[in-house]
Design an enzyme around this catalytic site. Structure first.
Site, mmCIF file in Angstrom:
data_model
loop_
_atom_site.group_PDB
_atom_site.id
_atom_site.type_symbol
_atom_site.label_atom_id
_atom_site.label_comp_id
_atom_site.label_asym_id
_atom_site.label_seq_id
_atom_site.Cartn_x
_atom_site.Cartn_y
_atom_site.Cartn_z
ATOM 1 N N ASP A 5 0.817 -1.219 0.000
ATOM 2 C CA ASP A 5 0.000 0.000 0.000
ATOM 3 C C ASP A 5 0.848 1.266 0.000
ATOM 4 O O ASP A 5 0.421 2.317 0.480
ATOM 5 C CB ASP A 5 -0.957 0.024 1.205
ATOM 6 N N GLY A 14 1.779 2.891 -2.678
ATOM 7 C CA GLY A 14 1.449 3.745 -3.814
ATOM 8 C C GLY A 14 2.217 3.369 -5.063
ATOM 9 O O GLY A 14 2.536 4.237 -5.882
ATOM 10 N N HIS A 16 -4.459 -1.637 -5.759
ATOM 11 C CA HIS A 16 -4.036 -0.247 -5.743
ATOM 12 C C HIS A 16 -4.945 0.581 -6.632
ATOM 13 O O HIS A 16 -5.661 0.058 -7.481
ATOM 14 C CB HIS A 16 -2.568 -0.096 -6.145
ATOM 15 N N THR A 17 -4.917 1.862 -6.393
ATOM 16 C CA THR A 17 -5.802 2.801 -7.068
ATOM 17 C C THR A 17 -4.985 3.800 -7.867
ATOM 18 O O THR A 17 -3.964 4.297 -7.396
ATOM 19 C CB THR A 17 -6.666 3.554 -6.036
ATOM 20 N N ARG A 61 -6.180 0.233 7.625
ATOM 21 C CA ARG A 61 -4.757 -0.075 7.735
ATOM 22 C C ARG A 61 -4.225 0.423 9.074
ATOM 23 O O ARG A 61 -4.592 1.500 9.538
ATOM 24 C CB ARG A 61 -3.992 0.584 6.585
#
Length: 422
Positions: A12, A14, A40-41, A300
């Protein structure tokens, strides 16, 4: 030339954003390991895309994408994700993604078994995503798994899946699972899947002289099966070695190994986390950073940046450059702490190694330095000189602490353009 993007903490960080940025100039973007447990985004042109098993190079219209031999693929999720991307306007997604015939198939059966195995562990559960990744990799290691290429051979496929189901039923008794139902669903997928399946080696040979191959790591080094906080890890090799193995890469062609590090630390699921802040600071990071898992929606766990952990990650993965993400999340802190050493119960001080024993990690003391915050909005900044002085000092402190490996990219927001390039 090959560029590899790897997570440096517990995931997470990025990675998707820098992969998206780099894929604009890439001919080929590859996933080397993991499955639809990853998440992921990417925000591009004000549209948000969620990725799990698919390479995020699909956002770039000229980029071809490969799901490599080291991955495990849940076929329904593959098609669902493709459809979602197409619905959001991405062009030619169906013709720009391929799957190695040597990748393994992650079945709904594996998800059922995942839940049963976690339940048996009770209070010491790993905290998996429940997607069946561990049982699938276990079947692979035990040489009873089903490869993607075998889906095309109906007789072999059905025999192997029935054998898997029989073995698990012998172990667990009754399962909330119907093997014939899953077999019937694959009758629909068989022909639909055929155009996507390739021989990875011959496929990659077409790109052997190309200087724009991008490898997108999933999860992160501290979740690596060998080098992470075992047993609180995923079931694949998430570091540099896994990228090479999962894609049969020529190591001499690797030019860039980019480590992605969040400006603070997060973790999903169970396991040791030395800098975790179970207080107002952790809650503030969680809220400001919108720290919810893309795959599970779970909160998280949050804590301060850990130089000890990242030095260890650097030693394993040999980063040539770093991408520091989510710097803007720290904008409203008066002071910011960084872990610089651990002290073990016997008094041993560690600065650049990480204990293998999770029980020992739970008992160590963390030594911090405190840096002044900058109390200034940095979101969307694109020039390093525009950062507040204390933000620059924070970046440079981390850079020095990681052997001077350059922090070439700094994330200042969720969008592709929210990026400082040094």
């Amino acid at each position: 030339m090959v560029t590899i993007v790897l997570g440096s903490q517990w995931g997470d960080e990025g990675k998707g954003k820098i992969t998206d940025y780099l894929s604009q100039d890439a001919t080929l973007c590859c996933r080397s390991a993991g499955g639809h447990n990853a998440g992921h985004t990417i925000v591009h042109d004000s549209v948000t895309y969620d990725f799990h098993i698919l390479p995020s190079g699909l956002v770039s219209p000229k980029c071809i994408n490969l799901i490599g031999a080291g991955t495990v693929v849940h076929i329904p999720s593959f098609f669902k994700e493709l459809s979602a991307l197409a619905d959001k306007g991405l062009v030619d997604v169906d013709s720009r993604v391929f799957i190695s015939d040597r990748a393994h198939v992650c079945f709904d059966l594996h998800s059922v078994v995942d839940g049963l195995e976690e339940a048996k562990l009770g209070g010491r559960k790993v905290g998996t995503t429940g997607k069946g990744i561990g049982p699938c990799y276990s079947d692979k290691a035990s040489r009873r798994g089903v490869r993607v290429g075998e889906i095309l051979d109906e007789e072999v496929f059905e025999r192997k899946l029935r054998n898997l189901e029989s073995g698990y039923r012998s172990r667990f008794g009754e399962l909330a699972y119907d093997v014939e139902d899953e077999i019937n669903r694959f009758k629909e997928y068989r022909q639909k899947l055929k155009p996507y399946i390739v021989d990875q080696l011959s496929f990659l040979q077409k790109y052997k002289n190309d200087d724009r191959i991008l490898v997108e790591g999933a999860n992160a080094l501290m979740l690596d099966l060998d080098h992470g906080t075992y047993p609180f890890v995923t079931s694949s090799s998430t570091g540099l070695g896994g990228a090479i193995q999962g894609l049969s890469l020529n190591p001499t062609k690797i030019k860039n190994i980019i480590g992605v590090v969040k400006a603070y630390t997060t973790r999903v699921g169970s396991g040791p986390f030395p800098t975790e802040q179970l207080n107002e600071f952790g809650e503030k990071l969680q809220v400001a950073g919108r720290e919810f898992g893309v795959t599970t929606g779970r909160k998280r766990r949050c804590g301060w940046f850990d130089l000890v952990l990242c030095r260890y990650s650097l030693a394993v993965n040999h980063y040539t450059a770093l991408n520091l993400t989510k710097l803007d999340i720290l904008d409203d802190f008066d002071e910011i702490k960084v872990a610089v050493a651990y002290t073990l119960p016997d008094g041993t001080r560690l600065e650049d190694s990480y204990p293998a024993d999770p029980n020992l990690i739970e008992k160590l003391e963390v030594e911090y330095i405190t840096l002044p915050g900058w109390k200034t909005n940095t979101m969307g900044l694109t020039k390093y000189e525009d950062l507040p002085e204390n933000a620059q000092k924070y970046v440079e402190y981390i850079e020095r602490g990681l052997d001077g490996v350059p922090i070439k990219w700094i994330g200042t927001g969720p969008a592709r353009e929210h990026l400082i390039i040094r």
